[in-house]
Structure formats: structure tokens, C-alpha cells
Design a protein around this motif. Sequence first.
Motif, PDB file in Angstrom:
ATOM      1  N   HIS A   1       0.832  -1.203   0.000  1.00 47.26           N
ATOM      2  CA  HIS A   1       0.000   0.000   0.000  1.00 47.26           C
ATOM      3  C   HIS A   1       0.874   1.263   0.000  1.00 47.26           C
ATOM      4  O   HIS A   1       0.623   2.196  -0.760  1.00 47.26           O
ATOM      5  CB  HIS A   1      -0.915   0.008   1.229  1.00 47.26           C
ATOM      6  CG  HIS A   1      -1.911  -1.109   1.237  1.00 47.26           C
ATOM      7  ND1 HIS A   1      -3.070  -1.090   0.496  1.00 47.26           N
ATOM      8  CD2 HIS A   1      -1.905  -2.296   1.906  1.00 47.26           C
ATOM      9  CE1 HIS A   1      -3.750  -2.203   0.698  1.00 47.26           C
ATOM     10  NE2 HIS A   1      -3.065  -2.956   1.551  1.00 47.26           N
ATOM     11  N   GLU A   2       1.899   1.283   0.872  1.00 44.47           N
ATOM     12  CA  GLU A   2       2.719   2.492   1.005  1.00 44.47           C
ATOM     13  C   GLU A   2       3.556   2.764  -0.240  1.00 44.47           C
ATOM     14  O   GLU A   2       3.868   3.918  -0.542  1.00 44.47           O
ATOM     15  CB  GLU A   2       3.629   2.366   2.227  1.00 44.47           C
ATOM     16  CG  GLU A   2       2.870   2.395   3.547  1.00 44.47           C
ATOM     17  CD  GLU A   2       3.803   2.424   4.746  1.00 44.47           C
ATOM     18  OE1 GLU A   2       5.044   2.415   4.547  1.00 44.47           O
ATOM     19  OE2 GLU A   2       3.296   2.468   5.886  1.00 44.47           O
ATOM     20  N   TRP A   3       3.958   1.707  -0.957  1.00 44.15           N
ATOM     21  CA  TRP A   3       4.781   1.866  -2.163  1.00 44.15           C
ATOM     22  C   TRP A   3       3.972   1.677  -3.455  1.00 44.15           C
ATOM     23  O   TRP A   3       4.543   1.562  -4.534  1.00 44.15           O
ATOM     24  CB  TRP A   3       5.937   0.866  -2.153  1.00 44.15           C
ATOM     25  CG  TRP A   3       7.011   1.195  -1.161  1.00 44.15           C
ATOM     26  CD1 TRP A   3       7.070   2.279  -0.343  1.00 44.15           C
ATOM     27  CD2 TRP A   3       8.180   0.419  -0.875  1.00 44.15           C
ATOM     28  NE1 TRP A   3       8.206   2.246   0.426  1.00 44.15           N
ATOM     29  CE2 TRP A   3       8.911   1.112   0.129  1.00 44.15           C
ATOM     30  CE3 TRP A   3       8.693  -0.778  -1.368  1.00 44.15           C
ATOM     31  CZ2 TRP A   3      10.114   0.627   0.636  1.00 44.15           C
ATOM     32  CZ3 TRP A   3       9.895  -1.260  -0.859  1.00 44.15           C
ATOM     33  CH2 TRP A   3      10.591  -0.567   0.128  1.00 44.15           C
ATOM     34  N   SER A   4       2.669   1.645  -3.346  1.00 42.89           N
ATOM     35  CA  SER A   4       1.833   1.382  -4.522  1.00 42.89           C
ATOM     36  C   SER A   4       1.982   2.483  -5.572  1.00 42.89           C
ATOM     37  O   SER A   4       1.979   3.675  -5.249  1.00 42.89           O
ATOM     38  CB  SER A   4       0.367   1.269  -4.101  1.00 42.89           C
ATOM     39  OG  SER A   4      -0.477   1.210  -5.233  1.00 42.89           O
ATOM     40  N   SER A   5       2.094   2.087  -6.812  1.00 40.11           N
ATOM     41  CA  SER A   5       2.169   3.063  -7.912  1.00 40.11           C
ATOM     42  C   SER A   5       0.827   3.746  -8.131  1.00 40.11           C
ATOM     43  O   SER A   5       0.753   4.766  -8.825  1.00 40.11           O
ATOM     44  CB  SER A   5       2.613   2.366  -9.202  1.00 40.11           C
ATOM     45  OG  SER A   5       1.707   1.313  -9.532  1.00 40.11           O
ATOM     46  N   GLU A   6      -0.237   3.213  -7.541  1.00 40.17           N
ATOM     47  CA  GLU A   6      -1.577   3.763  -7.733  1.00 40.17           C
ATOM     48  C   GLU A   6      -2.062   4.563  -6.527  1.00 40.17           C
ATOM     49  O   GLU A   6      -3.205   5.018  -6.504  1.00 40.17           O
ATOM     50  CB  GLU A   6      -2.565   2.620  -8.018  1.00 40.17           C
ATOM     51  CG  GLU A   6      -2.215   1.819  -9.278  1.00 40.17           C
ATOM     52  CD  GLU A   6      -3.142   0.635  -9.476  1.00 40.17           C
ATOM     53  OE1 GLU A   6      -4.161   0.548  -8.750  1.00 40.17           O
ATOM     54  OE2 GLU A   6      -2.853  -0.212 -10.341  1.00 40.17           O
ATOM     55  N   ARG A   7      -1.212   4.742  -5.536  1.00 42.33           N
ATOM     56  CA  ARG A   7      -1.634   5.461  -4.334  1.00 42.33           C
ATOM     57  C   ARG A   7      -1.740   6.958  -4.631  1.00 42.33           C
ATOM     58  O   ARG A   7      -1.036   7.484  -5.500  1.00 42.33           O
ATOM     59  CB  ARG A   7      -0.626   5.232  -3.205  1.00 42.33           C
ATOM     60  CG  ARG A   7       0.697   5.969  -3.405  1.00 42.33           C
ATOM     61  CD  ARG A   7       1.666   5.698  -2.258  1.00 42.33           C
ATOM     62  NE  ARG A   7       2.862   6.514  -2.354  1.00 42.33           N
ATOM     63  CZ  ARG A   7       3.938   6.205  -3.052  1.00 42.33           C
ATOM     64  NH1 ARG A   7       3.970   5.071  -3.765  1.00 42.33           N
ATOM     65  NH2 ARG A   7       4.989   7.006  -3.070  1.00 42.33           N
ATOM     66  N   PRO A   8      -2.590   7.681  -3.895  1.00 36.77           N
ATOM     67  CA  PRO A   8      -2.607   9.140  -4.009  1.00 36.77           C
ATOM     68  C   PRO A   8      -1.275   9.695  -3.510  1.00 36.77           C
ATOM     69  O   PRO A   8      -0.823   9.335  -2.423  1.00 36.77           O
ATOM     70  CB  PRO A   8      -3.765   9.559  -3.090  1.00 36.77           C
ATOM     71  CG  PRO A   8      -4.564   8.320  -2.866  1.00 36.77           C
ATOM     72  CD  PRO A   8      -3.621   7.175  -2.969  1.00 36.77           C
ATOM     73  N   ARG A   9      -0.661  10.570  -4.287  1.00 36.16           N
ATOM     74  CA  ARG A   9       0.671  11.077  -3.926  1.00 36.16           C
ATOM     75  C   ARG A   9       0.589  12.553  -3.572  1.00 36.16           C
ATOM     76  O   ARG A   9       0.073  13.366  -4.329  1.00 36.16           O
ATOM     77  CB  ARG A   9       1.661  10.859  -5.060  1.00 36.16           C
ATOM     78  CG  ARG A   9       1.727   9.419  -5.537  1.00 36.16           C
ATOM     79  CD  ARG A   9       2.958   9.131  -6.352  1.00 36.16           C
ATOM     80  NE  ARG A   9       4.163   9.171  -5.532  1.00 36.16           N
ATOM     81  CZ  ARG A   9       5.350   8.768  -5.968  1.00 36.16           C
ATOM     82  NH1 ARG A   9       5.473   8.304  -7.212  1.00 36.16           N
ATOM     83  NH2 ARG A   9       6.402   8.826  -5.190  1.00 36.16           N
ATOM     84  N   ALA A  10       1.105  12.870  -2.386  1.00 36.56           N
ATOM     85  CA  ALA A  10       1.145  14.256  -1.918  1.00 36.56           C
ATOM     86  C   ALA A  10       2.430  14.920  -2.411  1.00 36.56           C
ATOM     87  O   ALA A  10       3.397  14.246  -2.756  1.00 36.56           O
ATOM     88  CB  ALA A  10       1.077  14.298  -0.389  1.00 36.56           C
ATOM     89  N   PRO A  11       2.456  16.259  -2.458  1.00 34.71           N
ATOM     90  CA  PRO A  11       3.693  16.957  -2.834  1.00 34.71           C
ATOM     91  C   PRO A  11       4.848  16.563  -1.919  1.00 34.71           C
ATOM     92  O   PRO A  11       4.685  16.480  -0.699  1.00 34.71           O
ATOM     93  CB  PRO A  11       3.332  18.445  -2.661  1.00 34.71           C
ATOM     94  CG  PRO A  11       1.845  18.486  -2.779  1.00 34.71           C
ATOM     95  CD  PRO A  11       1.345  17.202  -2.203  1.00 34.71           C
ATOM     96  N   GLY A  12       6.005  16.288  -2.506  1.00 30.50           N
ATOM     97  CA  GLY A  12       7.173  15.900  -1.723  1.00 30.50           C
ATOM     98  C   GLY A  12       7.245  14.417  -1.400  1.00 30.50           C
ATOM     99  O   GLY A  12       8.169  13.969  -0.718  1.00 30.50           O
ATOM    100  N   ASP A  13       6.274  13.636  -1.886  1.00 32.31           N
ATOM    101  CA  ASP A  13       6.272  12.191  -1.655  1.00 32.31           C
ATOM    102  C   ASP A  13       7.270  11.538  -2.612  1.00 32.31           C
ATOM    103  O   ASP A  13       6.999  11.380  -3.804  1.00 32.31           O
ATOM    104  CB  ASP A  13       4.866  11.632  -1.891  1.00 32.31           C
ATOM    105  CG  ASP A  13       4.781  10.130  -1.634  1.00 32.31           C
ATOM    106  OD1 ASP A  13       5.814   9.527  -1.306  1.00 32.31           O
ATOM    107  OD2 ASP A  13       3.677   9.567  -1.753  1.00 32.31           O
ATOM    108  N   ASP A  14       8.448  11.153  -2.094  1.00 31.65           N
ATOM    109  CA  ASP A  14       9.480  10.565  -2.941  1.00 31.65           C
ATOM    110  C   ASP A  14       9.707   9.089  -2.619  1.00 31.65           C
ATOM    111  O   ASP A  14      10.735   8.513  -2.997  1.00 31.65           O
ATOM    112  CB  ASP A  14      10.804  11.325  -2.788  1.00 31.65           C
ATOM    113  CG  ASP A  14      11.278  11.385  -1.339  1.00 31.65           C
ATOM    114  OD1 ASP A  14      10.540  10.904  -0.457  1.00 31.65           O
ATOM    115  OD2 ASP A  14      12.380  11.915  -1.107  1.00 31.65           O
TER     116      ASP A  14
END
Length: 555
Positions: free
Chosen positions: A464-477
Amino acid sequence: MFLASDGNYFTPWMKPRGYEEYHLPRMIQKLQGETHCKFGDAVISTPDTCIGVETCEELFTPDAPHTHMALDGVEVGEVVAQGNQFLLDDVEVIVATVDLEEIRAYRSSVSRCYQATASDFKYERIQTSFALSSEAEDLDIRRRPSPPIQPRYYSPEEEIALCAGCYLWDYLRRSNMAGFLLPSSGGIDSCATAILVFSMCRLVVESIKTGNQQVIADVQRLAKFSEKLPESPQELCNQIFHTLYLGMSKQSSKETRQRSKDLSGAIGAYHTGVDIDEVYEAQRNLIVNNLGFEPKFQVEGGTNTENLVLQNIQAVSARKRPGGGSLLVLGAANVGESLRGYLTKYGTTPLSKACLKLRLSGLRITPLTLEFIDCSSADINPIGAIDKADLKRLIAWAEKEFDLPCLHDFLTAIPTAELEPITDSYVQSDEVDMGMTYDELTVFGRLRKVHKLGAYGMFQRLVHEWSSERPRAPGDDTPALEPRQVAEKVKRFHHYYAVNRHKMTTLTPSLHSNDYSADDNRFDMRPFLYPPAYDSHDFMAIDEELAKIEQLRKR
């Protein structure tokens, strides 16, 4: 009552608000005039107040003792003084003036009184005849209550630098050795180790300036190259810290050589650069002459086994034996590499390649003989319980705090062991060798130790945490991976973790400075023999969960 890390060093007192009558030794009886004393969890009662004590982990537990003490009449107020968390003084005394009437005004509030009368937590009071206040002091208008303060909290980078600095100085002076030696590779890990020694030198020089007689005496014993006391960290560093770059003509780059030299110059360390080609070739020829085959690096067409054999030859240690005081050899392997097994057992580390134990003779180093030794990595490893992420933060902090611009080059350099020949199209990369990035390794290490997760638990969380489909917040690297890629990385880490567990039992003693330490001998007593990973229940559970996830995504 409550100890950090569940009491690795001491046994906690398991009787809350309980005590025993302890029979004093005869010599203490003669001095005190008493045969017994109370030992346990109690409070001290004076004619003017009641005092309780709370230490270490007790302050941070959900049911902290100070709550029950306050309900039983112990005077608990605001923070008005704070001692130094990291100090080279053997004893520090902090003095403050407290307004007891102000505390009692709070205690007399209605809600607090109801709670106190209903409380069943009653402490034994040790009665004393001395008071902490006097009428004369009450009439002294020069006295005033100490104003409340905001507690000082150090950043993780500051804690690492200061804690390790105190540890290294205490270890050096108690061991009666002449200084430290560090195999400096030009990489992050040996750089961080050098910075910790420099931090130690800064603390020592500060203590000299404040007149700490114990520190001054220790420095006079250690820093014998000059009659006067060192006035700067660089001056002290030059006398007790030796760095050594052990390179090879084909494997070592000019960039790592220069970074190692620049860092040593900036902190004042005594630096030597040595090429070990002849030593390496001598060991390689033993294999050729006695086993009848010539191992080659992978880049030259050899197998992976041959590649590892040739790298391990370079990672053994060496010792020079002139006369004089001994130097403690510092290891430079971070906790992630230990978990992954990315190190040479009974060597130093892939980054360090080799280490020399030197002994001082005269004004500087005089080599007599060179011999290969098995030194179980080093004498101590200051960064052995710290991961790469925290080490990078330490170096970025030290670049500004210690005014060392040369540290920037270490932060931008690609981590490489430099144990394979460099060609126009190939430079060895640690992360490629390991099959995972250092950032990923940091996550695996913390999930394993802090969150107590095995392979299946890690997969369930990271998918879940590394999912390519997760919603990504600014600065999420953080990584963006497919579920199968997450499964492969988790399996790879746990496979190498299992097959390299035997290395963990021989690691150099390190400084336990966080909650993700992997020191088997002290803080992590897990088995060091595991069943084959491909037969494990965890791996089969990952495969089953992965199949369900992929089936759901197809709908």
C-alpha cells in the motif's frame, strides 16, 4: 521502575510503591551509624516539602510515576532547570529555586483534591529532619523563583553527534589507548565515522576551555606531540586521529581518494594514502598457484563466485607493528548493510576495503612489518546501529554546524565499494549489488525491528505504502512500485537477511543509539539460523496475497 529498551542493562524494580529493609555492609554501618536502610520505590519527606524522583523511561510511560506521586502529595511543578544531556563532566549539579506556594495553589484546586482523596496510590515517606528552605532565605530579596523554561530537545543529528562524541572519548580514555584509526574510503559511512570523532574533539576542546581538570589530564596523556593543550578541534584531531585510504590502481577512483584526503584535511586528522596492489596480487597468486585456476572479476568474464572471492581479498585487514601506544581501529558499517549482509565477515566493510592497526613510534608512524590479520571488522563501530538515512542527515547537519563545505561532495556521491575494476562503461554500485536502494533498506530495517514485522507483514504494509496507484502528496518521494515488484524486494531482503544472519553474531561492538539497532549480542536475540526462504510460510503467504491482489486488479 521502567527502563529503556526493556532493561538491557539493569533489572527494574518490580514493586511499585514497595520497599524493603536493606541490611547495610559493616563499613557503611560504621560511617552512617545505622544498620538498615529502605530500598525501593518511596518518596522523601522534609519539614517543608515532599520530593519524588523519576528517571529515564519512567517519564515517557503511559502511566508515569509522577502522576501518582503528585496525587499523594509530592510537589510537582513546572520545568525550571535542565541539565546537559551530553557532557564530558563526571558530575553535573543543577540548582533552581522553586516557589512551593505556587505549586500548592494548583494542588488545592477542587478537581485535583477530589482525585487525590480518591487515589489508592500511597507512597512510603522517608522522613528527614533537614529542610530545603529557611526564613533567612525568604527574607533575602535578591532571591527569586527560577522562571519556567522550555525543555531543550536535540534533533536526531545532534543526538548522534553528541552521544557518539561522549562515547568515543570515554572509550578512548578508559581503554588507555593512544587514539583512533579509521580506514577512510571516501564514502558516506567512513565520512560519518570521521565526523563523530571530530565531534568528540569539539566536546573535548570545549571542556578544556571550561577548565575540566579530568579532561585536561586525559588530553595531556594522549596528545603528546605538543607540550601545550590543543586550542581547536583540528589540533586535537591531528594528534589522536589517523585516517588511512587503502586503494588499488584499477579499482579506486580519484574522486574517492580526493574526498578522503579533503575530509581529513578539513578536520585536521593525520592522513595517509596507501595502494595495496602488491598485497592483493600476492593473495590472488596463492589461489592461482595452489588451486590451479585464475579467478576473474565479473566485468572480466568471471562468475559471481569468482567476483566475490576477489572482492573479499581486498576487504581483509592489515596491521603495522612499530613501538608505542596502540590505536583503536574504527569500523564503518551501517546497520542496513549489516542486516543485508553486505559486508565481509572478519573484514572491515566493502566501503573501507581494509584497515591498518598502527602503533605510534617517535613523532609519527614508522612501519616495520605488514601482515594480514583477522580483526573481526574493527575494535568498535560508532555507526553500527545507525542507518544510511540518519547518517546522511548527520553529514548534512555537520556541513553547516561544523562549517565543513567538503561534506557536500559526500552527500552527492554514488555509494560504491570500489572492489571491482573501473572501466569506461562500468563502475560498481552498492545499490545495484544489493538489489535495493539504501532508502528501501532503511525502511526494511525499521519495519523489522521497530514494528516487529516479518516478510509477510512487510509486504502487507508496503504494497500500500509503495503502490504506484496510491494518491501522492507533494514531496512524496517514496517508491512507486507494482505489487509484484514490492513482493520481489521484500523477499530479496529477507532471503539475504536469513542467509547472512551468521555475520550478525560477529559484528564489531557498536553504539546503541536508537530503537532499530541490530546488535545481536545485546539488543536482538533472534535466531541466527533460518530455514530456506523459499520454503518459508511467509513467502508462501506473500504469493497467495499477491495472487489475490492481481486477480482483483484485473476486474
